[in-house]
Design a protein around this motif. Sequence first.
Motif, PDB file in Angstrom:
ATOM      1  N   TYR A 100       0.795  -1.231   0.000  1.00 32.40           N
ATOM      2  CA  TYR A 100       0.000   0.000   0.000  1.00 32.40           C
ATOM      3  C   TYR A 100       0.827   1.281   0.000  1.00 32.40           C
ATOM      4  O   TYR A 100       0.292   2.344  -0.271  1.00 32.40           O
ATOM      5  CB  TYR A 100      -0.951   0.005   1.200  1.00 32.40           C
ATOM      6  N   ASN A 157     -10.039  -2.603  -0.581  1.00 29.69           N
ATOM      7  CA  ASN A 157     -10.007  -3.989  -1.056  1.00 29.69           C
ATOM      8  C   ASN A 157     -11.032  -4.860  -0.341  1.00 29.69           C
ATOM      9  O   ASN A 157     -11.055  -6.075  -0.530  1.00 29.69           O
ATOM     10  CB  ASN A 157      -8.610  -4.579  -0.848  1.00 29.69           C
ATOM     11  N   GLU A 158     -11.847  -4.215   0.512  1.00 36.30           N
ATOM     12  CA  GLU A 158     -12.910  -4.876   1.257  1.00 36.30           C
ATOM     13  C   GLU A 158     -12.374  -6.042   2.096  1.00 36.30           C
ATOM     14  O   GLU A 158     -12.960  -7.123   2.137  1.00 36.30           O
ATOM     15  CB  GLU A 158     -14.031  -5.331   0.331  1.00 36.30           C
TER      16      GLU A 158
END
Length: 164
Positions: A100, A157-158
């Motif tokens: 990330y 990204n759930e």
Amino acid sequence: MNNYQRDNRGVTHRGLEDVWTPKAVGEELVEAVRWARAAAGPVGPSTRINSFPDLLITAAERDLEGWPDIDELDAPVRRRAYSPARVSQFERILWWPAQYLREQPGPARVLHVWIRCKITKKAKFDAACDHLGWPRATAYRARDKALSTIAQGLAGNEIARGQH
């Protein structure tokens, strides 16, 4: 009434406990790095400098020499055991900064220093900032930005907490 709540993006959550926050991300990262450090063991040159065998003495010799009883010695520290599922989570967590923060090397470096200070007993983040010549406020903002970016990436990204 059910326990489900919608956040501002319209995603349904069971409750606020499964929403990623920067604080939760930081806690998970610190715990994962502590696990990795303990699981890896000591690295680097051997701590044993000489080649003499270990000292083996009998109980009578121990009393004669004035050594303390074995019962009086400190018990060895036992490492915490984790389930295989939790170890797999730790392995995934350790990749979060690379995944990330790929486009943000500055906040990633500050996050690395912050985590290192959190897992090292005597290291303080403020002192590390001073040593590296970073203004403290800027360093704290960069740390917060890194943690927030990871939390937003996980939410995007759930990936629910506990399912990471």
